[in-house]
Design an enzyme around this catalytic site. Structure first.
Site, PDB file in Angstrom:
ATOM      1  N   ASN A   1      97.962 -68.525 -17.915  1.00 22.08           N
ATOM      2  CA  ASN A   1      98.776 -67.362 -17.949  1.00 22.08           C
ATOM      3  C   ASN A   1      98.510 -66.411 -19.087  1.00 22.08           C
ATOM      4  O   ASN A   1      98.645 -67.006 -20.492  1.00 22.08           O
ATOM      5  CB  ASN A   1     100.248 -67.740 -18.151  1.00 22.08           C
ATOM      6  CG  ASN A   1     101.359 -66.854 -18.170  1.00 22.08           C
ATOM      7  OD1 ASN A   1     100.909 -65.572 -18.594  1.00 22.08           O
ATOM      8  ND2 ASN A   1     102.674 -67.008 -18.133  1.00 22.08           N
TER       9      ASN A   1
ATOM     10  N   HIS B   1     101.308 -61.632 -11.296  1.00 24.30           N
ATOM     11  CA  HIS B   1     101.171 -62.191 -12.840  1.00 24.30           C
ATOM     12  C   HIS B   1     100.727 -63.593 -12.533  1.00 24.30           C
ATOM     13  O   HIS B   1     101.390 -64.139 -11.724  1.00 24.30           O
ATOM     14  CB  HIS B   1     102.411 -62.026 -13.199  1.00 24.30           C
ATOM     15  CG  HIS B   1     102.442 -62.979 -14.780  1.00 24.30           C
ATOM     16  ND1 HIS B   1     101.698 -63.025 -15.343  1.00 24.30           N
ATOM     17  CD2 HIS B   1     103.211 -63.680 -15.165  1.00 24.30           C
ATOM     18  CE1 HIS B   1     101.766 -63.802 -16.522  1.00 24.30           C
ATOM     19  NE2 HIS B   1     102.975 -64.349 -16.122  1.00 24.30           N
TER      20      HIS B   1
ATOM     21  N   CYS C   1     105.489 -60.853 -20.088  1.00 24.63           N
ATOM     22  CA  CYS C   1     104.481 -60.867 -18.933  1.00 24.63           C
ATOM     23  C   CYS C   1     104.619 -59.769 -17.843  1.00 24.63           C
ATOM     24  O   CYS C   1     103.624 -59.479 -16.952  1.00 24.63           O
ATOM     25  CB  CYS C   1     104.488 -62.429 -18.058  1.00 24.63           C
ATOM     26  SG  CYS C   1     104.213 -63.715 -19.369  1.00 24.63           S
TER      27      CYS C   1
END
Ligand SMILES: CC(C)(COP(=O)(O)OP(=O)(O)OC[C@H]1O[C@@H](n2cnc3c(N)ncnc32)[C@H](O)[C@@H]1OP(=O)(O)O)[C@@H](O)C(=O)NCCC(=O)NCCS
Length: 350
Positions: free
Chosen positions: A284, A254, A114
């Site tokens: 996500n 993020h 990520c």
């Protein structure tokens, strides 16, 4: 001459298929109220059967090139940040290079989960500052749905698919990427992993039966480390840039979990108006989450030359990073580019 690296184009793509929390209630023992209160997620997008990281990344890349008013033929580097490539070989960046017809571009993938977009942005910036490349396409894309265990309620509710891209170019302006802080901790890699399918555990009947090709996660252990490292790296990146949080036009983090974002926001002391959150609609989306959020932010908000943005991320590896960016005068960067390209052409034709 010293150059900075500025974003001159951006684009993003979200698959059409929506998977809501109510849809997930039919797959695993969960409910909409639990997911919303623990994560902030209402729905996520899932790639269609013919969609992959490269197909989604190509759509996002075309938008970014159009915004930058740049032809794919003029790119000299493509970096694709992904944890869910189309294949182990070739790199997804090469497939995007082919799809775009970017015939003069080198291409490679980068995997820091990520945090991938921030590592790719840092790498592109280094290429520009060292003079190794001038017109760089950074793509971040994930097809995480193909790596989910749809029987594991602690992971399958969190993730979504998507892709985004930015064009990065040199500028003599005091703008673009001002500072970057990156970090990693391989000693706690077990907190988030896809164990099988690599050289340590090649695919076998056993790995398939164990669902070892799917994401595994120690959610609450990650939670604490995520908040700590995002807050710390953000503060370090701000200090390196000589800025404080009140200088920021927006924080684009993020999108891992709404509670992680709130805790990070509290630790940094930034306002609700500064914090950009879109996790409710996407979940996500791994490496693509920051540039998707950037695209949405730019669509819905005016940004002025000189405005400061903070990107901050955390991901498997474990890895993390923060980047402070000063928004460049993009028409002026494009003028610089056209002048450089004119000189390049002259040099070629003599
Ligand atoms: C995964 C996460 C949402 C779980 O929330 P949590 O508050 O930590 O919950 P816990 O794991 O402590 O589990 C609490 C209970 O909820 C249950 N639970 C887990 N997932 C559930 C779900 N989808 N629906 C309902 N209950 C669930 C657990 O089984 C546990 O039940 P128990 O108390 O009977 O054992 C949270 O830890 C998280 O988001 N962590 C960060 C993960 C992340 O962002 N990873 C990517 C980093 S890039």
């Amino acid at each position: 001459m010293d150059y900075n690296a500025a974003i001159t184009g951006w684009g993003w793509y979200s698959p059409a298929q929506v998977l809501s929390n109510h849809d997930l209630e039919k797959l695993v023992d969960t409910n909409d109220a639990w997911i919303q209160s623990r994560t902030g997620i209402r729905e996520r997008r899932i790639a269609g059967p013919n969609e992959t990281t490269s197909t989604m990344g190509t759509i996002a890349a075309r938008q970014a090139l159009e915004e930058a008013e740049l032809s794919a033929r003029d790119l000299d580097l493509i970096i694709c940040a992904t944890t869910t490539p189309d294949h182990l070989i070739p790199a997804t960046a090469c497939l995007i290079q082919r799809n775009l017809g970017a015939n003069h571009a080198a291409a490679f993938d980068l995997n820091t989960a990520c945090s991938g977009f921030l590592y790719a942005l840092a790498t592109g910036t280094q290429f520009i500052q060292a003079g190794g490349a001038r017109r760089i396409l950074i793509v971040a894309g994930e097809t995480l749905s193909r790596f989910m265990n749809w029987e594991d309620r602690s992971t399958c509710i969190l993730f979504g698919d998507g892709a985004a891209a930015v064009v990065l170019e040199p500028t003599a302006q005091t703008a673009g990427v001002l500072s970057t802080v990156l970090g990693s901790r391989g000693d706690v890699e077990h907190m988030l992993s896809i164990e099988a399918g690599g050289s340590a555990r090649p695919a076998s009947a056993e790995t398939l039966a164990e669902k070892a090709h799917c994401v595994r996660m120690k959610g609450n252990e990650i939670f604490k480390l995520a908040v700590r490292s995002m807050a710390q790296s953000a503060q370090e990146a701000l200090a390196k840039a000589g800025l404080v949080t009140s200088d920021l036009r927006a924080v684009i983090p993020h999108q891992a979990n709404h509670r992680i974002l709130t805790a990070t926001q509290d630790a940094l002391g930034v306002s609700d108006q500064q914090m950009f959150v879109n996790i409710d609609r996407y979940g996500n989306t791994g490496a693509s989450s920051i540039p998707i959020a950037l695209g949405e932010f730019l669509q819905g908000n005016a940004i002025d030359v000189g405005d400061h943005l903070l990107f901050v991320a955390f991901g498997g590896g474990l890895t993390w990073g923060a980047t402070v960016l000063r928004w460049a005068d993009i028409p002026a960067v494009k003028m610089e580019r056209w002048e450089t390209m004119r000189k390049e052409k002259l040099a070629l034709t003599g």
